[in-house]
Design a protein around this motif. Structure first.
Motif, short mmCIF file in Angstrom:
data_model
loop_
_atom_site.label_atom_id
_atom_site.label_comp_id
_atom_site.label_asym_id
_atom_site.label_seq_id
_atom_site.Cartn_x
_atom_site.Cartn_y
_atom_site.Cartn_z
N THR A 1 37.93 22.64 39.92
CA THR A 1 38.57 22.09 41.17
C THR A 1 40.04 21.44 40.63
OG1 THR A 1 36.79 21.93 42.44
CG2 THR A 1 38.94 20.29 42.81
N TYR B 1 42.40 24.93 42.90
CA TYR B 1 41.74 26.09 43.13
C TYR B 1 40.97 24.64 43.90
CZ TYR B 1 42.44 29.89 40.43
OH TYR B 1 42.49 31.07 40.01
N LEU C 1 40.48 30.37 45.02
CA LEU C 1 41.76 29.73 45.50
C LEU C 1 41.61 28.75 46.81
CD1 LEU C 1 43.50 32.59 44.67
CD2 LEU C 1 43.94 30.97 43.15
#
Length: 90
Positions: A17, A36, A41
């Motif tokens: 992330t 992310y 994505l």
């Protein structure tokens, strides 16, 4: 938000992330910026992928969407935040 620089997207950690800066290997220039969330994505306040050329792609929880489709997925609070950043939604 964590930001990492990579020479290949294969270097992105599983379930990452944060923001990934994908570089050209030859000169180190940024080729693309990717957002992310939990390895997918994902971005709610702009495109999830932006290439150095200006080309952008929008993703919501790993699925490619249009800006309009993304806006429909947002909560009221997220929509209010997005309205103040209208340049990203063109």
């Amino acid at each position: 938000m964590e930001i990492i620089n990579v020479d290949s997207l294969e270097e992105v950690p599983e379930n990452f992330t944060g923001v990934v800066k994908d570089r050209y290997v030859s000169d180190g220039a940024i080729f693309a910026t990717l957002y992310y969330w939990k390895g997918m994505l994902h971005r709610v306040d702009g495109p999830a992928i932006t290439y150095a050329s200006g080309l952008t792609y929008w993703y919501f929880k790993g699925e490619k969407v249009t800006p309009q489709q993304l806006f429909e997925q947002l909560t009221v609070e997220q929509k209010e935040k997005a309205i103040w950043n209208l340049d990203e939604w063109k």
